[in-house]
Motif scaffolding. Structure first.
Motif, PDB file in Angstrom:
ATOM      1  N   LEU A  18      21.338  13.243  61.200  1.00 20.86           N
ATOM      2  CA  LEU A  18      21.197  11.785  61.165  1.00 20.86           C
ATOM      3  C   LEU A  18      19.856  11.284  60.637  1.00 20.86           C
ATOM      4  O   LEU A  18      19.573  10.093  60.713  1.00 20.86           O
ATOM      5  CB  LEU A  18      21.437  11.194  62.557  1.00 20.86           C
ATOM      6  N   GLY A  19      19.040  12.153  60.108  1.00 22.19           N
ATOM      7  CA  GLY A  19      17.808  11.711  59.472  1.00 22.19           C
ATOM      8  C   GLY A  19      16.889  10.955  60.416  1.00 22.19           C
ATOM      9  O   GLY A  19      16.629  11.371  61.546  1.00 22.19           O
ATOM     10  N   THR A  20      16.384   9.793  59.956  1.00 18.64           N
ATOM     11  CA  THR A  20      15.393   9.038  60.722  1.00 18.64           C
ATOM     12  C   THR A  20      15.962   8.443  62.007  1.00 18.64           C
ATOM     13  O   THR A  20      15.203   8.062  62.895  1.00 18.64           O
ATOM     14  CB  THR A  20      14.800   7.906  59.876  1.00 18.64           C
ATOM     15  N   ILE A  21      17.278   8.378  62.120  1.00 15.86           N
ATOM     16  CA  ILE A  21      17.885   7.838  63.343  1.00 15.86           C
ATOM     17  C   ILE A  21      17.511   8.703  64.543  1.00 15.86           C
ATOM     18  O   ILE A  21      17.279   8.200  65.651  1.00 15.86           O
ATOM     19  CB  ILE A  21      19.413   7.747  63.202  1.00 15.86           C
ATOM     20  N   LYS A  22      17.417  10.000  64.329  1.00 11.43           N
ATOM     21  CA  LYS A  22      17.104  10.926  65.425  1.00 11.43           C
ATOM     22  C   LYS A  22      15.728  10.658  66.034  1.00 11.43           C
ATOM     23  O   LYS A  22      15.536  10.832  67.233  1.00 11.43           O
ATOM     24  CB  LYS A  22      17.141  12.373  64.929  1.00 11.43           C
ATOM     25  N   GLU A  23      14.791  10.262  65.195  1.00 11.06           N
ATOM     26  CA  GLU A  23      13.425  10.054  65.671  1.00 11.06           C
ATOM     27  C   GLU A  23      13.175   8.620  66.139  1.00 11.06           C
ATOM     28  O   GLU A  23      12.091   8.297  66.619  1.00 11.06           O
ATOM     29  CB  GLU A  23      12.428  10.387  64.550  1.00 11.06           C
ATOM     30  N   SER A  24      14.162   7.758  66.005  1.00 11.49           N
ATOM     31  CA  SER A  24      13.988   6.353  66.372  1.00 11.49           C
ATOM     32  C   SER A  24      14.512   6.106  67.789  1.00 11.49           C
ATOM     33  O   SER A  24      15.040   7.004  68.438  1.00 11.49           O
ATOM     34  CB  SER A  24      14.756   5.462  65.395  1.00 11.49           C
ATOM     35  N   PHE A  72      29.551  14.198  50.240  1.00 12.67           N
ATOM     36  CA  PHE A  72      28.420  15.118  50.199  1.00 12.67           C
ATOM     37  C   PHE A  72      27.205  14.422  49.588  1.00 12.67           C
ATOM     38  O   PHE A  72      26.100  14.432  50.141  1.00 12.67           O
ATOM     39  CB  PHE A  72      28.831  16.353  49.389  1.00 12.67           C
ATOM     40  N   GLN A  73      27.418  13.770  48.454  1.00 14.91           N
ATOM     41  CA  GLN A  73      26.338  13.047  47.791  1.00 14.91           C
ATOM     42  C   GLN A  73      25.839  11.877  48.638  1.00 14.91           C
ATOM     43  O   GLN A  73      24.638  11.622  48.725  1.00 14.91           O
ATOM     44  CB  GLN A  73      26.812  12.525  46.431  1.00 14.91           C
ATOM     45  N   ALA A  74      26.762  11.174  49.286  1.00 14.01           N
ATOM     46  CA  ALA A  74      26.384  10.026  50.117  1.00 14.01           C
ATOM     47  C   ALA A  74      25.519  10.460  51.295  1.00 14.01           C
ATOM     48  O   ALA A  74      24.569   9.757  51.666  1.00 14.01           O
ATOM     49  CB  ALA A  74      27.637   9.301  50.602  1.00 14.01           C
ATOM     50  N   VAL A  75      25.847  11.599  51.893  1.00 13.84           N
ATOM     51  CA  VAL A  75      25.055  12.105  53.020  1.00 13.84           C
ATOM     52  C   VAL A  75      23.629  12.401  52.563  1.00 13.84           C
ATOM     53  O   VAL A  75      22.649  12.044  53.238  1.00 13.84           O
ATOM     54  CB  VAL A  75      25.700  13.368  53.633  1.00 13.84           C
ATOM     55  N   ILE A  76      23.493  13.025  51.410  1.00 16.49           N
ATOM     56  CA  ILE A  76      22.169  13.334  50.872  1.00 16.49           C
ATOM     57  C   ILE A  76      21.376  12.048  50.617  1.00 16.49           C
ATOM     58  O   ILE A  76      20.197  11.937  50.963  1.00 16.49           O
ATOM     59  CB  ILE A  76      22.299  14.153  49.567  1.00 16.49           C
ATOM     60  N   SER A  77      22.031  11.062  50.021  1.00 16.87           N
ATOM     61  CA  SER A  77      21.376   9.790  49.731  1.00 16.87           C
ATOM     62  C   SER A  77      20.977   9.069  51.016  1.00 16.87           C
ATOM     63  O   SER A  77      19.873   8.509  51.129  1.00 16.87           O
ATOM     64  CB  SER A  77      22.309   8.901  48.895  1.00 16.87           C
ATOM     65  N   LEU A  91      24.270  -3.112  62.753  1.00 15.87           N
ATOM     66  CA  LEU A  91      25.343  -2.297  63.322  1.00 15.87           C
ATOM     67  C   LEU A  91      25.979  -1.445  62.231  1.00 15.87           C
ATOM     68  O   LEU A  91      26.454  -1.970  61.222  1.00 15.87           O
ATOM     69  CB  LEU A  91      26.399  -3.201  63.974  1.00 15.87           C
ATOM     70  N   PHE A  92      25.953  -0.123  62.432  1.00 13.79           N
ATOM     71  CA  PHE A  92      26.487   0.825  61.454  1.00 13.79           C
ATOM     72  C   PHE A  92      27.455   1.795  62.140  1.00 13.79           C
ATOM     73  O   PHE A  92      27.598   1.785  63.356  1.00 13.79           O
ATOM     74  CB  PHE A  92      25.351   1.634  60.806  1.00 13.79           C
ATOM     75  N   ALA A  93      28.055   2.641  61.313  1.00 15.99           N
ATOM     76  CA  ALA A  93      28.942   3.684  61.846  1.00 15.99           C
ATOM     77  C   ALA A  93      28.740   4.965  61.057  1.00 15.99           C
ATOM     78  O   ALA A  93      28.272   4.947  59.909  1.00 15.99           O
ATOM     79  CB  ALA A  93      30.398   3.244  61.770  1.00 15.99           C
ATOM     80  N   THR A  94      29.106   6.077  61.676  1.00 19.25           N
ATOM     81  CA  THR A  94      28.999   7.360  60.979  1.00 19.25           C
ATOM     82  C   THR A  94      29.895   8.410  61.618  1.00 19.25           C
ATOM     83  O   THR A  94      30.198   8.348  62.813  1.00 19.25           O
ATOM     84  CB  THR A  94      27.547   7.872  60.971  1.00 19.25           C
TER      85      THR A  94
END
Length: 336
Positions: free
Chosen positions: A144-150, A50-55, A134-137
């Motif tokens: 997905l934060g800024t990934i959505k707008e990129s 939960f904390q990691a997602v917020i960060s 290269l990442f994973a989620t």
């Protein structure tokens, strides 16, 4: 089953920012010593996640060149990570000395929420992540934060919910603390059908990426686990093309695609020493990642009543989306 107890030891180490948000709904999770937290419409499997997602949402800045492997847990993530890493790095490494022979793919392709942003860390991406990064989620698309707008490339692998559930149930019972009793199939199934599973509801997770793949096919590639099992070479070629590094005719003639498929196959990875002895996130053992990788194994566990309930959930939640699943192989005999 909702917990109204004061914060336990798991919550004491959270940041003050995260503690302010702990009024979100909480439920007992699949792993008994961890609660799951409902945030932005999905279930974070622990307070640390939960904390990691917020960060992650606060600090990560996506680049158009980024590549993200996305999935629900136990849907082919280990396999897709290996394939994507091998394709992107095929000019850097020889098959005979490939990093995948000595490292599990989870340690080569890190999760935002399970690796990079855990323990309230803000990772330094300046040196260890050559482009394309290269990442994973497992995080749902809307979060997905800024990934959505990129213009980042997202590769999503979807497994039929029947097999995904059975695989998750087995996995959880492998990694549960020894002091805990096993999670029963009935209890896990009820939670899954209610949408209370890690990063679920599963239908929202799948639909989020499915709809985005229809809207932006150049940015989101939606793969089905069952189709990949059926014809790996075709999907490897599609994956390489999507990543803007298609296989050349010479590579095809020289068997490069088949070599990558073999390197990343379930059978090959399961035999490796690193996948018998090593660990990945939360110090879970790599060997827990390799059980059967079969399509239709769920028929050995779910009763006709369970099949009926799951089918109704799938039809109710995913009907009309255009998304269908291959859920049962020929000649399979369901549990009676």
């Amino acid at each position: 089953m909702t917990e109204n107890q004061p914060p336990d030891h798991e919550e004491k180490n959270l940041s003050s920012e995260c503690k302010e948000l702990l009024s979100v709904p909480k439920e007992r999770g699949w792993i008994t010593h961890l609660r799951q937290y409902q945030f932005q419409g999905f279930w974070c499997p622990s307070a640390e996640v939960f904390q990691a997602v917020i960060s992650f949402q606060k600090h990560f800045h996506a680049k158009d060149s980024d590549v993200v492997v996305a999935s629900l847990p136990k849907s082919g993530t280990t396999w897709l990570k290996a394939l994507t890493f091998a394709i992107l790095n095929r000019h850097r490494f020889e098959i005979q000395t490939h990093p995948l022979l000595t490292s599990n793919s989870h340690n080569l392709v890190l999760f935002f929420e399970l690796d990079l942003y855990t323990s309230n860390l803000v990772p330094d991406f300046s040196s260890k992540f050559p482009e394309p990064r290269l990442f994973a989620t497992h995080i749902p698309f809307p979060s997905l934060g800024t990934i959505k707008e990129s213009n980042s490339k997202i590769i999503y692998v979807c497994r039929n919910p029947f097999d995904s559930f059975v695989s998750a149930w087995h996995f959880v019972n492998e990694v549960r603390p020894q002091s805990s009793s096993p999670l029963s199939l009935d209890e896990a199934f009820d939670m899954y059908c209610q949408g209370m599973s890690a990063f679920g509801p599963f239908w929202d997770h799948i639909l989020g990426y499915w709809k985005e793949s229809l809207k932006r096919p150049n940015n989101v590639l939606f793969l089905k686990y069952e189709d990949m099992k059926e014809d790996g070479v075709v999907h490897l070629k599609a994956l390489a093309k999507f990543l803007d590094c298609p296989f050349t005719e010479e590579e095809e003639r020289n068997g490069v695609i088949e070599a990558i498929a073999k390197l990343c196959s379930f059978e090959a990875m399961k035999k490796l020493e690193i996948n018998k002895t090593g660990t990945f996130v939360m110090n879970w053992e790599n060997k827990t990642l390799f059980r059967k990788a079969e399509v239709g194994d769920w028929v050995n566990y779910l009763t006709p009543k369970m099949e009926e309930r799951m089918s109704k959930v799938i039809e109710e939640k995913l009907g009309g989306s255009g998304l269908t699943f291959k859920v049962i192989p020929e000649l399979a005999d369901p549990v009676q």
